[in-house]
Enzyme design. Structure first.
Site, PDB file in Angstrom:
ATOM      1  N   LYS A 232       0.949  -1.092  -0.050  1.00  0.00           N
ATOM      2  CA  LYS A 232      -0.086  -0.066   0.086  1.00  0.00           C
ATOM      3  C   LYS A 232       0.841   1.252   0.062  1.00  0.00           C
ATOM      4  CE  LYS A 232      -4.436  -1.804   1.703  1.00  0.00           C
ATOM      5  NZ  LYS A 232      -5.304  -2.152   2.503  1.00  0.00           N
ATOM      6  N   ARG A 267      -3.048 -10.026   5.583  1.00  0.00           N
ATOM      7  CA  ARG A 267      -3.355 -10.031   4.242  1.00  0.00           C
ATOM      8  C   ARG A 267      -2.431  -9.566   3.235  1.00  0.00           C
ATOM      9  NH1 ARG A 267      -5.789  -6.963   0.462  1.00  0.00           N
ATOM     10  NH2 ARG A 267      -7.372  -8.015  -0.903  1.00  0.00           N
TER      11      ARG A 267
HETATM   12  N1  HH2 Z   1      -7.336  -3.761   1.172  1.00  0.00           N
HETATM   13  C1  HH2 Z   1      -7.573  -4.039  -0.047  1.00  0.00           C
HETATM   14  C2  HH2 Z   1      -8.784  -4.756  -0.499  1.00  0.00           C
HETATM   15  N2  HH2 Z   1      -9.372  -5.639   0.372  1.00  0.00           N
HETATM   16  N3  HH2 Z   1      -9.727  -6.111   2.625  1.00  0.00           N
HETATM   17  C3  HH2 Z   1      -9.440  -6.214   4.016  1.00  0.00           C
HETATM   18  N4  HH2 Z   1     -10.123  -7.021   4.806  1.00  0.00           N
HETATM   19  N5  HH2 Z   1      -8.551  -5.126   4.450  1.00  0.00           N
HETATM   20  C4  HH2 Z   1      -7.604  -4.715   3.364  1.00  0.00           C
HETATM   21  O1  HH2 Z   1      -6.712  -3.959   3.926  1.00  0.00           O
HETATM   22  C5  HH2 Z   1      -7.859  -4.777   2.165  1.00  0.00           C
HETATM   23  C6  HH2 Z   1      -8.929  -5.440   1.789  1.00  0.00           C
HETATM   24  C7  HH2 Z   1      -6.839  -3.263  -1.032  1.00  0.00           C
HETATM   25  O2  HH2 Z   1      -5.698  -4.013  -1.719  1.00  0.00           O
HETATM   26  P1  HH2 Z   1      -5.729  -4.978  -2.981  1.00  0.00           P
HETATM   27  O3  HH2 Z   1      -6.663  -6.010  -2.856  1.00  0.00           O
HETATM   28  O4  HH2 Z   1      -4.395  -5.192  -3.223  1.00  0.00           O
HETATM   29  O5  HH2 Z   1      -5.980  -4.065  -4.130  1.00  0.00           O
HETATM   30  P2  HH2 Z   1      -7.356  -3.544  -5.087  1.00  0.00           P
HETATM   31  O6  HH2 Z   1      -8.345  -3.103  -4.005  1.00  0.00           O
HETATM   32  O7  HH2 Z   1      -6.683  -2.310  -5.916  1.00  0.00           O
HETATM   33  O8  HH2 Z   1      -7.519  -4.730  -5.565  1.00  0.00           O
END
Ligand code: HH2
Length: 297
Positions: A232, A267
């Protein structure tokens, strides 16, 4: 990594996740536009190969998401999210033994994902979409699935414009306490709840740093915490504008620090690095109880 929690096992439908020590949630984004890996695993065969690799590297649970929630992301129509996510959950449920989480805010998809094999509902808006709480509670009560309620201020499209808190740790903690209380009042048991402070969701860098430092306070409430800081912007900013492709070492260190602060589910995108960080910590930390890594490493 021994902050006590009330329940050592998270019930994820027919599967379980032992939270006696920190566990690794491998991220599987089946999206064209996720901020770090968009488009890489959009086809079902690519997603399956990625999932197998994540589990081989040590992922204890997989989080499958079909809608990017990065700042400014456009919402995805239900039909499209369904098309991206459900075939992957179905195939993974048949092939792999780990619990499967679905990362969605849409109640209709939550219901279908659970019927297809998902054992954890991960809602980045804390089940605040219309009808989501009812669907999640029903799935928890009738099929024993776990629920992860995350804190987010605002919506992904606008959440980074001007986030504001009086005291970010107290405010986020109060939201999570209230959400947990609502879930339990509706009949969800403690052993089915995960809480997540939501790093990067309606938070400035200062908010994220304060929240991270406040993790022991949040963990002290007794429910297991999920922490997602992998790749992030806070990692990039703290390391001097590091590009996304170079954030994995910092992400692994941050995951380890989160585990030390009491987080039980990490995660992450880079499962290998996180696994190694946790394994070394459990052996080399002189103050710890030197519990052996359950994977036998
Ligand atoms: N962060 C993201 C998505 N889902 N769920 C939880 N519980 N906690 C988090 O911190 C979280 C989440 C964002 O990260 P990522 O999936 O890598 O990216 P994107 O939203 O662009 O798919």
């Amino acid at each position: 990594m021994t902050v006590p929690i009330d329940q050592a096992v998270l019930q994820c439908g027919e599967r379980t996740l032992d939270l006696g020590q920190a566990r690794i949630m491998g991220i599987l984004n089946v999206t064209p536009d996720s901020f770090s890996d968009g488009g890489r695993y959009a086809r079902v065969d690519e997603a399956l190969a990625r999932a197998r690799a994540l589990v081989a590297q040590g992922a204890d649970i997989l989080d499958i998401g079909g809608e990017s929630t990065r700042p400014g992301a456009e919402p995805v129509p239900l039909e499209e999210e369904r098309r991206r996510v459900l075939p992957v959950i179905e195939a993974l449920y048949a092939e792999l033994a780990v619990p499967l989480s679905v990362d969605t805010m849409k109640p209709a998809l939550m219901r279908e994902a659970v019927a297809t094999g998902a054992g954890l509902l991960n809602a980045v808006n804390g089940f605040r979409a219309e009808g989501a709480l009812a669907v999640a509670v029903e799935a928890a009560r009738e099929r024993g699935v776990a629920l992860c309620a995350m804190h987010m201020q605002g919506e992904p499209q606008s959440m980074q414009r001007s986030p504001h808190y009086d005291d970010v740790v107290a405010d986020v903690g109060a939201f999570l306490d209230q959400r947990a209380a609502e879930l339990m009042a509706a009949g969800v048991s403690r052993g089915q709840i995960l809480l997540d402070p939501g790093f990067g969701f309606g938070k400035t860098l200062e908010h994220n740093v304060a929240l991270f430092r406040g993790l022991p306070r949040l963990a002290a409430a007794g429910l297991p915490l999920l922490v997602g800081v992998s790749r992030k912007s806070m990692i990039g900013q703290l390391l001097g504008d590091r590009p996304v492709a170079e954030r994995d070492p910092g992400s692994a260190v941050a995951a380890l620090l989160a585990a030390q602060a009491g987080a039980r589910v990490l995660r992450v995108h880079d499962v290998s690095a996180t696994r190694d960080a946790l394994a070394l910590y459990s052996v080399l930390n002189a103050d710890g109880d030197n519990e052996q890594d359950s994977r036998g490493n």
